[in-house]
Design a protein around this motif. Structure first.
Motif, PDB file in Angstrom:
ATOM      1  N   VAL A 146      34.696  91.679  -8.024  1.00 10.15           N
ATOM      2  CA  VAL A 146      33.408  90.871  -7.551  1.00 10.15           C
ATOM      3  C   VAL A 146      33.478  89.465  -8.022  1.00 10.15           C
ATOM      4  O   VAL A 146      33.733  89.387  -9.087  1.00 10.15           O
ATOM      5  CB  VAL A 146      32.144  91.530  -7.736  1.00 10.15           C
ATOM      6  CG1 VAL A 146      31.053  90.755  -6.908  1.00 10.15           C
ATOM      7  CG2 VAL A 146      32.398  92.958  -7.142  1.00 10.15           C
ATOM      8  N   ALA A 147      33.445  88.395  -7.407  1.00 13.70           N
ATOM      9  CA  ALA A 147      33.113  86.951  -7.654  1.00 13.70           C
ATOM     10  C   ALA A 147      32.095  86.294  -6.912  1.00 13.70           C
ATOM     11  O   ALA A 147      31.892  86.759  -5.760  1.00 13.70           O
ATOM     12  CB  ALA A 147      34.362  86.236  -7.475  1.00 13.70           C
ATOM     13  N   ARG A 148      31.554  85.424  -7.512  1.00 15.48           N
ATOM     14  CA  ARG A 148      30.430  84.732  -7.006  1.00 15.48           C
ATOM     15  C   ARG A 148      31.002  83.483  -5.924  1.00 15.48           C
ATOM     16  O   ARG A 148      31.919  82.876  -6.406  1.00 15.48           O
ATOM     17  CB  ARG A 148      29.349  84.134  -7.790  1.00 15.48           C
ATOM     18  CG  ARG A 148      27.813  83.818  -7.312  1.00 15.48           C
ATOM     19  CD  ARG A 148      26.848  83.978  -8.296  1.00 15.48           C
ATOM     20  NE  ARG A 148      26.094  85.208  -8.401  1.00 15.48           N
ATOM     21  CZ  ARG A 148      25.563  85.921  -7.618  1.00 15.48           C
ATOM     22  NH1 ARG A 148      25.369  85.342  -6.586  1.00 15.48           N
ATOM     23  NH2 ARG A 148      24.856  86.928  -7.984  1.00 15.48           N
ATOM     24  N   HIS A 149      30.457  83.496  -4.792  1.00 15.40           N
ATOM     25  CA  HIS A 149      31.017  82.370  -3.919  1.00 15.40           C
ATOM     26  C   HIS A 149      29.902  81.349  -3.518  1.00 15.40           C
ATOM     27  O   HIS A 149      28.616  81.920  -3.117  1.00 15.40           O
ATOM     28  CB  HIS A 149      31.518  82.903  -2.867  1.00 15.40           C
ATOM     29  CG  HIS A 149      31.785  82.071  -1.548  1.00 15.40           C
ATOM     30  ND1 HIS A 149      30.933  81.495  -0.321  1.00 15.40           N
ATOM     31  CD2 HIS A 149      33.019  81.505  -1.471  1.00 15.40           C
ATOM     32  CE1 HIS A 149      31.883  80.651   0.152  1.00 15.40           C
ATOM     33  NE2 HIS A 149      32.907  80.546  -0.159  1.00 15.40           N
ATOM     34  N   ALA A 150      29.994  80.192  -3.704  1.00 15.68           N
ATOM     35  CA  ALA A 150      29.086  79.091  -3.501  1.00 15.68           C
ATOM     36  C   ALA A 150      27.781  79.339  -4.123  1.00 15.68           C
ATOM     37  O   ALA A 150      26.740  78.805  -3.722  1.00 15.68           O
ATOM     38  CB  ALA A 150      28.920  78.913  -2.035  1.00 15.68           C
ATOM     39  N   ALA A 168      39.811  93.690  -3.060  1.00 11.71           N
ATOM     40  CA  ALA A 168      40.355  95.096  -3.577  1.00 11.71           C
ATOM     41  C   ALA A 168      41.819  94.545  -3.537  1.00 11.71           C
ATOM     42  O   ALA A 168      42.497  93.846  -2.683  1.00 11.71           O
ATOM     43  CB  ALA A 168      40.097  96.394  -3.063  1.00 11.71           C
ATOM     44  N   PHE A 169      42.789  95.717  -4.166  1.00 12.06           N
ATOM     45  CA  PHE A 169      44.293  95.239  -4.014  1.00 12.06           C
ATOM     46  C   PHE A 169      44.435  96.892  -3.370  1.00 12.06           C
ATOM     47  O   PHE A 169      43.976  97.914  -3.862  1.00 12.06           O
ATOM     48  CB  PHE A 169      44.769  95.441  -5.429  1.00 12.06           C
ATOM     49  CG  PHE A 169      44.501  93.887  -6.088  1.00 12.06           C
ATOM     50  CD1 PHE A 169      45.204  92.871  -5.808  1.00 12.06           C
ATOM     51  CD2 PHE A 169      43.362  93.972  -6.976  1.00 12.06           C
ATOM     52  CE1 PHE A 169      45.016  91.456  -6.181  1.00 12.06           C
ATOM     53  CE2 PHE A 169      43.068  92.653  -7.562  1.00 12.06           C
ATOM     54  CZ  PHE A 169      43.809  91.664  -7.290  1.00 12.06           C
ATOM     55  N   ASP A 205      42.739  91.893  -0.582  1.00 11.81           N
ATOM     56  CA  ASP A 205      42.237  92.210   0.624  1.00 11.81           C
ATOM     57  C   ASP A 205      40.833  91.909   0.390  1.00 11.81           C
ATOM     58  O   ASP A 205      39.956  92.770  -0.292  1.00 11.81           O
ATOM     59  CB  ASP A 205      42.433  93.591   0.885  1.00 11.81           C
ATOM     60  CG  ASP A 205      41.729  93.908   2.543  1.00 11.81           C
ATOM     61  OD1 ASP A 205      41.086  92.980   2.940  1.00 11.81           O
ATOM     62  OD2 ASP A 205      41.959  95.040   3.031  1.00 11.81           O
ATOM     63  N   THR A 206      40.191  90.906   0.981  1.00 16.27           N
ATOM     64  CA  THR A 206      38.632  90.424   0.753  1.00 16.27           C
ATOM     65  C   THR A 206      38.207  90.425   2.277  1.00 16.27           C
ATOM     66  O   THR A 206      37.054  90.060   2.406  1.00 16.27           O
ATOM     67  CB  THR A 206      38.573  88.850   0.268  1.00 16.27           C
ATOM     68  OG1 THR A 206      39.082  88.046   0.988  1.00 16.27           O
ATOM     69  CG2 THR A 206      39.088  88.914  -1.226  1.00 16.27           C
TER      70      THR A 206
END
Length: 185
Positions: free
Chosen positions: A26-30, A38-39, A68-69
């Motif tokens: 999980v990463a923060r966007h904008a 996930a992979f 895969d996002t």
């Protein structure tokens, strides 16, 4: 269901069942929302020592190209040298160096995480989710854990400034592990 009081019953070699497991992030966007991914391809093995949990070991290899996002354009960008550089670094690896039982159902696995040829030691807290025999006679164990890394520590530094301040992609990334492993032999 096995409890911590009979953890010794779990002793043995296990293979991670990738079709019933998830290794994600999980990463923060904008600066305003989270993007999960996930992979889709990975493998791993776990050697559990129920009598001496500190002797437990784990090893996982992730195929970076299978990121895969749920957005093909973003996935393509993540595999370039701006981020994970799949052509040069096709795998992410984790190899445990120590294990510790924290309490009845919680463990800490410390190990070397290698991303883009940068290796750092991390400690991942895992919760034991249980053991079951599936309809095919396989003994399965389940563990869940997560750990936050700074992607810049691994040479993943690309970003874009936002007009309103801040950046497009957070430096902090939460790694998520939902593991189902099958006992061998």
């Amino acid at each position: 269901m096995t409890t911590a009081t009979n953890l010794s019953e779990l002793t043995g070699d296990y293979v991670i069942d990738a079709s019933h497991s998830r290794i994600g992030f999980v990463a923060r966007h904008a600066m305003v929302t989270k993007v999960r991914g996930a992979f889709n391809e990975f493998d791993g093995k776990i050697k559990i020592d129920g009598d001496k949990p500190e002797n437990t070991t784990a090893e996982v290899t992730v195929k970076v190209a299978t990121i895969d996002t749920r957005n093909a354009q973003r996935d393509g960008h993540l595999t370039t040298n701006d981020f994970l550089d799949v052509e040069t670094y096709p795998e992410i690896k984790f190899v445990s160096t120590s294990a510790k039982q924290v309490d009845d159902g919680n463990f800490e696995i410390t190990g070397d995480l290698t991303i883009k040829d940068v290796t750092k030691s991390i400690t991942i807290p895992f919760a034991f989710e249980g053991v079951a025999v599936d309809p095919f006679g396989n003994t399965r164990v389940g563990f869940e854990g997560s750990h936050t890394i700074n992607r810049k520590d691994y040479g993943v530094t690309w970003n874009a400034a936002l007009e309103t301040g801040g950046v497009l992609v957070s430096e902090k990334v939460v790694l998520e592990f939902e593991i189902s492993a099958i006992k061998q032999g």
